[in-house]
Write a protein that holds these residues in place. Structure first.
Motif, short mmCIF file in Angstrom:
data_model
loop_
_atom_site.label_atom_id
_atom_site.label_comp_id
_atom_site.label_asym_id
_atom_site.label_seq_id
_atom_site.Cartn_x
_atom_site.Cartn_y
_atom_site.Cartn_z
N VAL A 183 0.86 -1.36 -0.24
CA VAL A 183 0.15 0.00 -0.03
C VAL A 183 0.99 1.43 0.08
CG1 VAL A 183 -1.72 1.47 1.25
CG2 VAL A 183 -1.93 -1.39 1.24
N HIS A 184 0.71 2.14 -0.86
CA HIS A 184 1.29 3.50 -1.24
C HIS A 184 0.28 4.53 -0.83
CE1 HIS A 184 5.20 1.89 -2.24
NE2 HIS A 184 4.31 0.82 -2.97
N SER A 185 0.45 5.72 -0.85
CA SER A 185 -0.37 6.76 -0.74
C SER A 185 0.00 8.12 -1.65
CB SER A 185 -0.81 7.23 0.51
OG SER A 185 -1.56 8.24 0.60
N GLN A 218 4.68 13.38 -2.10
CA GLN A 218 5.42 12.54 -1.61
C GLN A 218 4.58 11.23 -1.16
OE1 GLN A 218 8.67 12.06 0.24
NE2 GLN A 218 7.89 10.10 1.12
N CYS A 219 5.09 10.07 -1.18
CA CYS A 219 4.09 8.78 -0.71
C CYS A 219 3.92 9.14 0.52
CB CYS A 219 4.98 7.63 -0.84
SG CYS A 219 4.21 6.17 -0.46
N ALA A 220 2.67 9.10 1.03
CA ALA A 220 1.92 9.46 2.32
C ALA A 220 1.88 8.30 3.23
CB ALA A 220 1.00 10.53 2.26
N PHE A 221 2.18 7.01 2.76
CA PHE A 221 1.95 6.02 3.42
C PHE A 221 3.09 5.04 3.53
CE2 PHE A 221 0.13 1.83 4.78
CZ PHE A 221 -1.01 1.98 5.04
N LEU A 222 3.67 4.89 4.94
CA LEU A 222 5.04 4.24 5.19
C LEU A 222 4.73 2.79 4.50
CD1 LEU A 222 7.53 3.96 6.46
CD2 LEU A 222 6.60 2.87 8.57
N CYS A 223 5.70 2.58 3.35
CA CYS A 223 5.63 1.38 2.41
C CYS A 223 6.99 0.59 2.63
CB CYS A 223 5.22 1.93 1.04
SG CYS A 223 6.56 3.13 0.55
N GLY A 224 7.82 0.93 3.42
CA GLY A 224 8.97 0.23 3.53
C GLY A 224 10.09 1.11 3.82
N ALA A 226 12.77 2.59 1.97
CA ALA A 226 13.02 3.64 1.06
C ALA A 226 11.84 4.36 0.93
CB ALA A 226 13.90 3.30 -0.11
N HIS A 227 10.95 4.43 1.96
CA HIS A 227 9.61 5.26 1.84
C HIS A 227 9.97 6.71 1.68
CE1 HIS A 227 5.89 6.80 2.75
NE2 HIS A 227 6.37 7.63 3.91
N ALA A 228 10.73 7.13 2.39
CA ALA A 228 11.24 8.57 2.32
C ALA A 228 11.59 9.03 1.05
CB ALA A 228 11.97 9.04 3.30
N ARG A 229 12.16 8.01 0.10
CA ARG A 229 12.63 8.64 -1.17
C ARG A 229 11.43 8.60 -2.23
NH1 ARG A 229 17.90 5.13 -1.42
NH2 ARG A 229 18.82 5.99 0.37
N MET A 230 10.22 7.96 -1.73
CA MET A 230 9.36 8.05 -2.71
C MET A 230 8.64 9.37 -2.95
SD MET A 230 6.85 4.71 -2.87
CE MET A 230 5.49 4.53 -4.12
N VAL A 231 9.33 10.12 -3.78
CA VAL A 231 8.59 11.53 -3.91
C VAL A 231 8.05 11.58 -5.21
CG1 VAL A 231 10.58 12.80 -2.45
CG2 VAL A 231 10.97 12.37 -5.08
CU CU Z 1 5.20 4.26 -1.13
#
Ligand code: CU
Length: 279
Positions: A183-185, A218-224, A226-231
């Protein structure tokens, strides 16, 4: 002073200014915030006044009050009226948040032509049914955007981009949000609310950008890890520039695929692991 108050309030209200749905969300939030602020100041003011005025003094006997029906009915009814007012306002605005408008006359004329997708309860299309349909693919840890324009019947050959979505201005963009893994956001605050990308499920939203510019998210759901890099960014450009970009993107992808085909053929024609050269 007025400027300071305004910029402080802007800090506490949602970002907006990119798309009409984001503006409606922000104004709804502001109305609720301002009503809450007035009540907060009145309640805290009354409390502080009472604390100071009726503080303990030698020999003072407090008045013994056992309820006040008129006052109690008054604040119950007032709270109910405020709640009802906010509910009516919310439902009145919901339509313009959920339902996309038509593209503007200066919008992209290629967008939405020949689309095979129809409006459904979940996917809302503009009244004239025309929108630029982009699939947003969430994946650990990058966003991919797939545009219409597949040249093969199986849907292959559609132009795509990673991380930055380029869109035409004054054009209604309808997003189909999906996920390939977890799940991503999807969230670009200035372009509207948050929407989850859930594996095996479709979520839809839309935006319509007037001014050219770059809108960040930014991806707004903790997805793993490297979530912070999912811009993600959305770059809005005039329609003619968008059409040119899409055509060049398509050509670059075709070129890269052709080169990969040659490299694969070369690899396949070689015998013996030791003879395989790096293409
Ligand atoms: Cu994500």
């Amino acid at each position: 002073m007025g400027h300071l108050i305004l910029s402080t309030l802007a800090f506490f209200t949602p970002q907006s200014g990119g798309s009409p749905n984001a503006n409606e969300i922000s104004s709804l939030y502001e109305v609720t915030l301002y009503i809450a602020l007035v009540i907060f100041v009145a309640v805290e003011g009354g409390l502080i006044y009472a604390l100071v005025k009726f503080r303990a003094r030698k020999g003072a006997v407090p008045a013994q009050i056992r309820g006040n029906t008129r006052l109690e009915v008054g604040w119950t009814v007032a709270a109910a009226v405020i709640l009802l007012g906010l509910a009516v306002l919310t439902f009145a605005k919901l339509g313009s948040i959920q339902n996309p408008p038509n593209s503007g006359p200066s919008g992209d004329q290629l967008a939405g032509d020949g689309g095979l997708i129809y409006a459904s309860a979940e996917r809302k299309l503009p009244p004239n049914g025309k929108a630029l349909k982009i699939t947003v693919l969430g994946r650990q840890y990058i966003w991919q955007f797939v545009y219409p324009g597949a040249n093969e019947p199986d849907g292959l050959g559609a132009p795509y981009a990673f991380e930055q979505m380029v869109v035409p201005t004054n054009t209604t963009v309808s997003l189909d949000i999906v996920s390939e893994d977890v799940v991503h956001s999807w969230w670009i605050p200035q372009l509207g609310g948050k929407f989850q990308a859930v594996p095996g499920y479709h979520n839809y939203t839309w935006f319509k950008i007037e001014k050219p510019g770059v809108y960040r998210g930014q991806c707004a759901f903790l997805c793993g890890r490297a979530h912070a890099r999912m811009v993600a960014t959305v770059r809005a450009v005039p329609p003619a520039q968008f059409d040119a970009w899409l055509a060049s993107q398509k050509q670059l992808i075709a070129q890269a695929n052709a080169e990969a085909k040659v490299a694969r053929a070369k690899l396949n024609s070689q015998v013996g692991a030791g003879q395989v050269s790096n293409p």
